[in-house]
Structure formats: C-alpha cells, structure tokens
Design an enzyme around this catalytic site. Structure first.
Site, PDB file in Angstrom:
ATOM      1  N   ARG A   3      -1.637 -10.921   2.819  1.00 29.16           N
ATOM      2  CA  ARG A   3      -2.839 -11.764   2.741  1.00 29.16           C
ATOM      3  C   ARG A   3      -3.677 -11.317   1.555  1.00 29.16           C
ATOM      4  NH1 ARG A   3      -6.454  -7.829   4.070  1.00 29.16           N
ATOM      5  NH2 ARG A   3      -5.765  -6.331   5.616  1.00 29.16           N
TER       6      ARG A   3
ATOM      7  N   GLU B  17       0.828  -1.205   0.000  1.00 25.84           N
ATOM      8  CA  GLU B  17       0.000   0.000   0.000  1.00 25.84           C
ATOM      9  C   GLU B  17       0.865   1.259   0.000  1.00 25.84           C
ATOM     10  OE1 GLU B  17      -4.024  -1.541   2.167  1.00 25.84           O
ATOM     11  OE2 GLU B  17      -2.708  -0.287   3.378  1.00 25.84           O
TER      12      GLU B  17
ATOM     13  N   ASN C 279       0.162  -5.668   3.265  1.00 25.93           N
ATOM     14  CA  ASN C 279      -0.756  -6.670   3.810  1.00 25.93           C
ATOM     15  C   ASN C 279      -0.371  -8.018   3.235  1.00 25.93           C
ATOM     16  OD1 ASN C 279      -3.555  -4.392   3.742  1.00 25.93           O
ATOM     17  ND2 ASN C 279      -2.230  -4.921   5.442  1.00 25.93           N
TER      18      ASN C 279
HETATM   19  P1  ADP Z   1      -4.432   0.342   8.478  1.00 31.46           P
HETATM   20  O1  ADP Z   1      -3.455  -0.765   8.616  1.00 31.46           O
HETATM   21  O2  ADP Z   1      -5.146   0.661   9.741  1.00 31.46           O
HETATM   22  O3  ADP Z   1      -5.337   0.196   7.292  1.00 31.46           O
HETATM   23  P2  ADP Z   1      -2.749   2.226   6.987  1.00 31.46           P
HETATM   24  O4  ADP Z   1      -1.357   2.537   7.400  1.00 31.46           O
HETATM   25  O5  ADP Z   1      -2.926   1.315   5.818  1.00 31.46           O
HETATM   26  O6  ADP Z   1      -3.553   1.652   8.252  1.00 31.46           O
HETATM   27  O7  ADP Z   1      -3.514   3.570   6.694  1.00 31.46           O
HETATM   28  C1  ADP Z   1      -4.900   3.601   6.428  1.00 31.46           C
HETATM   29  C2  ADP Z   1      -5.291   4.951   5.876  1.00 31.46           C
HETATM   30  O8  ADP Z   1      -4.902   6.007   6.794  1.00 31.46           O
HETATM   31  C3  ADP Z   1      -4.630   5.335   4.571  1.00 31.46           C
HETATM   32  O9  ADP Z   1      -5.278   4.798   3.449  1.00 31.46           O
HETATM   33  C4  ADP Z   1      -4.746   6.848   4.632  1.00 31.46           C
HETATM   34  O10 ADP Z   1      -6.059   7.264   4.311  1.00 31.46           O
HETATM   35  C5  ADP Z   1      -4.514   7.174   6.093  1.00 31.46           C
HETATM   36  N1  ADP Z   1      -3.088   7.471   6.364  1.00 31.46           N
HETATM   37  C6  ADP Z   1      -2.151   6.627   6.882  1.00 31.46           C
HETATM   38  N2  ADP Z   1      -0.940   7.241   6.959  1.00 31.46           N
HETATM   39  C7  ADP Z   1      -1.109   8.501   6.499  1.00 31.46           C
HETATM   40  C8  ADP Z   1      -0.233   9.640   6.317  1.00 31.46           C
HETATM   41  N3  ADP Z   1       1.062   9.604   6.649  1.00 31.46           N
HETATM   42  N4  ADP Z   1      -0.766  10.775   5.805  1.00 31.46           N
HETATM   43  C9  ADP Z   1      -2.075  10.835   5.461  1.00 31.46           C
HETATM   44  N5  ADP Z   1      -2.950   9.819   5.618  1.00 31.46           N
HETATM   45  C10 ADP Z   1      -2.481   8.656   6.121  1.00 31.46           C
END
Ligand code: ADP
Length: 446
Positions: free
Chosen positions: A291, A275, A289
């Site tokens: 999975r 991601e 991820n």
């Molecule tokens: P999770 O594992 O809970 O899904 P992620 O790290 O994949 O967490 O982040 C989920 C969402 O949070 C991202 O798609 C984005 O919308 C927001 N997000 C995470 N990190 C950032 C960042 N550094 N700046 C802006 N938005 C963020």
C-alpha cells in the site's frame, strides 16, 4: 480514466488522495463516521456519505457500508489510503465482485504479504536476504527453545498478523522464552485474531531502511530509492528521511535492483514498500507493505514524482509514466509525523484546535487535515499533520526543518512539535548516526 473515486479513509491521507484525484479531474466521494462530519476530507470532496458511528469497526472498517456508498454514489474505483482496509484482501475481492476497481495491488499479493510468516517465506524463495529465524510458525516451547539456541539470544517473537509496531516481544535469555512465547501467542490471538507467532534473531543496532516501488499491470516496475525510518518509538516511526546517510550509490543500486527483480518475478503491481533492517553492511528483509505508506512524501519530494496520481493511473490500466533511467533523485527530504500527543509522555491529547497556522515557504509541504476549530477526536490515530521539508542537501534540509517547526502553530491541544524541535538539535541526528534504539536510549537519559 475513472469518473469518480471513493476514498475509503479519513484524516490527512484522505485529503492527500482527494488532491490527487482533483488534479486528475476525477470526481471524489468522501466517506465519514458521525464523529467526522466536520472533517476536512468531507468539506473538500465533491460528495460525501456517512458510513456509520464513531467506532472504526462500524464505519471505516465496515465493508458493506463502504460498498453501498460506492453504489449509491456511482463510484467506479476506491482508494484505500493506508491503515483501515488498505491491506484487507477480502475487501479487494468484494469490490471486484461488485465491479469496482481497487486502487492497489492484486488481492493475492496483499494476502501473501499480510501474513508475515508467508511473506518471509516468499521473500526467501524470491532470493531476498531475510532475518535468520524459525522456518515458520513456532507451535510449542520445545521448538522455540531449539530455534532460539541455534540463533543465539537475544531473539524476538513476532505475531504473524502483527502490525503497527505491535505484537513483538524481545527475549534476552533462555529462562524467559517459555513465558514470553505463551504471552506473545495469547496477545496475538487477542489483538489480531491469529495466535501464530514466529521467532527471529533480534538485531541489536540496525537501521530501518525501506525501498519504495511502483509497478504497472504490464510488469514494468521502478524504485524510488530508500527511506531511513530508524527514528522510532516503540517500533513506530516518528521521523523519516531520504536518502539515508549510510547508503551509498552502490549499496542503493544493489538492494533496489534485487528488490525490483523479485517483485517483477512476483508480478507485483501498484505501490508498495519493502522493509529491511540494515546492520553491518547487510540488508535483512522484514516485511512488505502492499500500500501507500505514511512517509511516501519524502520520496515524492526528491524524485519529483506523484505516487498517488501514478497509483490511480496504473489502476486505470495506464502504463507506468516513467522508467528507471528517467527517474532521478535530487536533494534531501525529511518528514516529521506530528501527533496530537503530549510531547514528553506521548499520551493522546484530543480536543479542539483553537488556532492553526501551518508553515510554508520554499521547500515546505504540510499534509494535514487540520484547521482552526476542528475537534481532534479520541477515536482515531493521533497523526494530525506531516511536515515534509526538502532542500538541496541534508544540512540545509535540517535548517529548513528547524525554521518550519518554529513557524508551526497548533493551539488548543498538545502536539509533538516540541519533541521534534528537541530531537533534531541532537548531534546524533545531525550526523545521521542514529539507529532504531537511539530514541529509547535518549528518552531514558533525558
Ligand atoms: P510492523 O508491521 O508492526 O511495523 P515490522 O516487522 O515492520 O512490524 O517491525 C517494526 C519495527 O520493529 C522495525 O522497524 C524494528 O524497529 C523492529 N524490529 C522488527 N523485527 C526486528 C528484529 N528482528 N530485530 C530488531 N528489531 C526488529
């Protein structure tokens, strides 16, 4: 090939995996909690084993009960679906100790990517572009203040073991940092049993772009392009589509090649998703991820490739059935996650489905565990159906999505269908010019 696969999950994903097993001629074992005795996955499986009461901790997360179910039924492999035990490396190790094959990546890679601090560090070492931030854990306010002032506000504090959009706090000014760090750490300890947090630059208007990969145990690995998952509410995805309107062929080739090469270096196998956030033409690694993901069907549609069957074959030591030059994408696909929730407040709406009619016709796929008379229980995630549409281009795909949403009948409970009917008629959705904050802003003004 395996003789019998136990599916350690419930809901639509258990049904999705069952279908793949059946098409491969493999016997299936469903596991279920007492709240799920009438569930679709139980009805469709060749055998089923009750593994505990309604609480997930005592059933779908109960490792000893699942291993006993494997032994009682004689299953030689387990597919974990997504959520529950799918990213639990301890589960994989225990299965291996019992001679049962886990259909997924190696436990060491699950462990590495499950810890977001370690994952970021590993991605950096592999040469992937990462979001600027603290080099590791932030253990006190002084350290936090130093990192944040170098990055410049706003920043985001994230829990190293966070997931599902939880465990993140945005900080817009220095005065709020101390309190936010303490809050983030306390919440992380409570929710994830791990108080470690780290800091990242908060990107203000990015898109969420992720790359689907799948590799075999002989270090062959391919990608299935990107998915745009920027339509989110509280950091949780609601609509996913592929291809993304903002990624051209050159950008796609660049990021996909970089991703594949890094994963090859790691020796990654089975399905996975890397991601990224994408802003001003740049990609920033966020997490991986290890999975199958909820939104995998959109990639399956445009590549005409069954990721679940391939996962099973790879776990059975088959070579990847394709290569990058053979894999060609066509058309456009969009998925809506239909939840048993109030379409305005998103408050869960459990209850009995009194009438159910899923849309069909050309280019329409519904992955669901629903039927008329099924009781949607309050114990689990509220996702009850995924509507996936495919067509030759984005404009016709949206038209098809509109007609499919209009056909969908789910009575007796509230669902998010009316929400999607509203959103896909917005000009910004039609243009594809929405970012991860679009929906929150839209909700504020409507
Ligand atoms: P999770 O594992 O809970 O899904 P992620 O790290 O994949 O967490 O982040 C989920 C969402 O949070 C991202 O798609 C984005 O919308 C927001 N997000 C995470 N990190 C950032 C960042 N550094 N700046 C802006 N938005 C963020």
């Amino acid at each position: 090939m395996f003789n019998k696969i136990l599916i350690a999950n419930r809901g639509e994903i258990a049904v999705r995996v069952l279908r793949a097993c059946k098409e491969l001629g493999i016997q299936t074992v469903a596991v279920y909690s007492s709240a799920d005795k009438n569930a679709m996955h139980v009805k469709l499986a060749d055998e089923s084993v009750c593994i505990g009461p309604a609480s997930s901790l005592k059933s779908y997360l109960n490792i000893p009960a699942i291993i006993s179910a494997c032994e009682v039924s004689g299953a030689d492999a387990v597919h974990p679906g997504y959520g529950f035990l799918s990213e639990n490396f301890g589960f994989v190790e225990k299965l291996e100790a019992h001679g049962i094959k886990f259909i997924g990546p190696k436990s060491e890679h699950i462990k590495m990517m499950g810890d977001k601090i370690l994952a970021k560090e590993s991605a950096n070492n592999l040469g992937l572009p990462i979001i600027p931030g603290s080099p590791g854990e932030i253990s006190n306010t002084k350290e936090g203040l130093e990192v944040a002032s170098t990055l410049g506000y706003p920043i985001i504090i994230k829990a190293s073991s966070g997931g599902g959009g939880r465990g993140m706090i945005k900080v817009f000014k220095e005065e709020d940092l101390d309190e936010s760090l303490k809050k983030a750490s306390t919440e992380a300890e409570k929710s994830f049993n791990d108080k470690r947090v780290y800091i990242e630059k908060y990107l203000q208007n990015p898109k969420h772009i992720e790359i689907q990969v799948i590799g075999d145990e002989y270090n062959n690995i391919v990608h299935l392009g990107e998915r745009d998952c920027s339509m989110q509410r509280r950091n949780q995805k609601l609509i996913e589509e592929t291809p993304s309107v903002i990624i051209d062929d050159k950008k796609r080739d660049e990021i996909c090649s970089l991703t594949i090469n890094s994963l090859k270096t790691m020796g990654y196998c089975n399905a996975g998703t890397v991601e990224y956030l994408y802003e001003n033409g740049n990609f920033y690694f966020m997490e991986m991820n290890t999975r199958l993901q909820v939104e995998h069907p959109v990639s399956e549609e445009i590549y005409n490739f069954d990721l679940v069957k391939e996962q099973i074959k790879i776990a059975a030591k088959y070579k990847l059935s394709t290569d990058q030059d053979t894999l060609k994408s066509n058309g456009h696909s969009i998925e809506c996650r239909i939840n048993a929730e109030d379409p305005d407040s998103f408050i869960p709406s459990p209850g009995i489905i009194t009438n159910y009619h899923a849309p069909s016709g050309p280019g329409v796929r519904v992955d669901s565990n629903c039927y008329s008379g099924l009781e949607i229980s309050p114990y689990y995630d509220s996702l009850i159906a995924k509507l996936i549409v495919y067509d030759k281009d984005r404009v016709s795909c949206i038209q098809r999505l509109k007609r499919a949403l209009d056909e969908f009948v789910i009575d007796g409970i509230k669902t998010t269908i009316p929400f999607f009917q509203q959103i896909i008629n917005q000009k910004d959705f039609e243009d594809g010019s929405y970012d991860i904050n679009w929906l929150e802003n839209y909700k504020k003004n409507n």
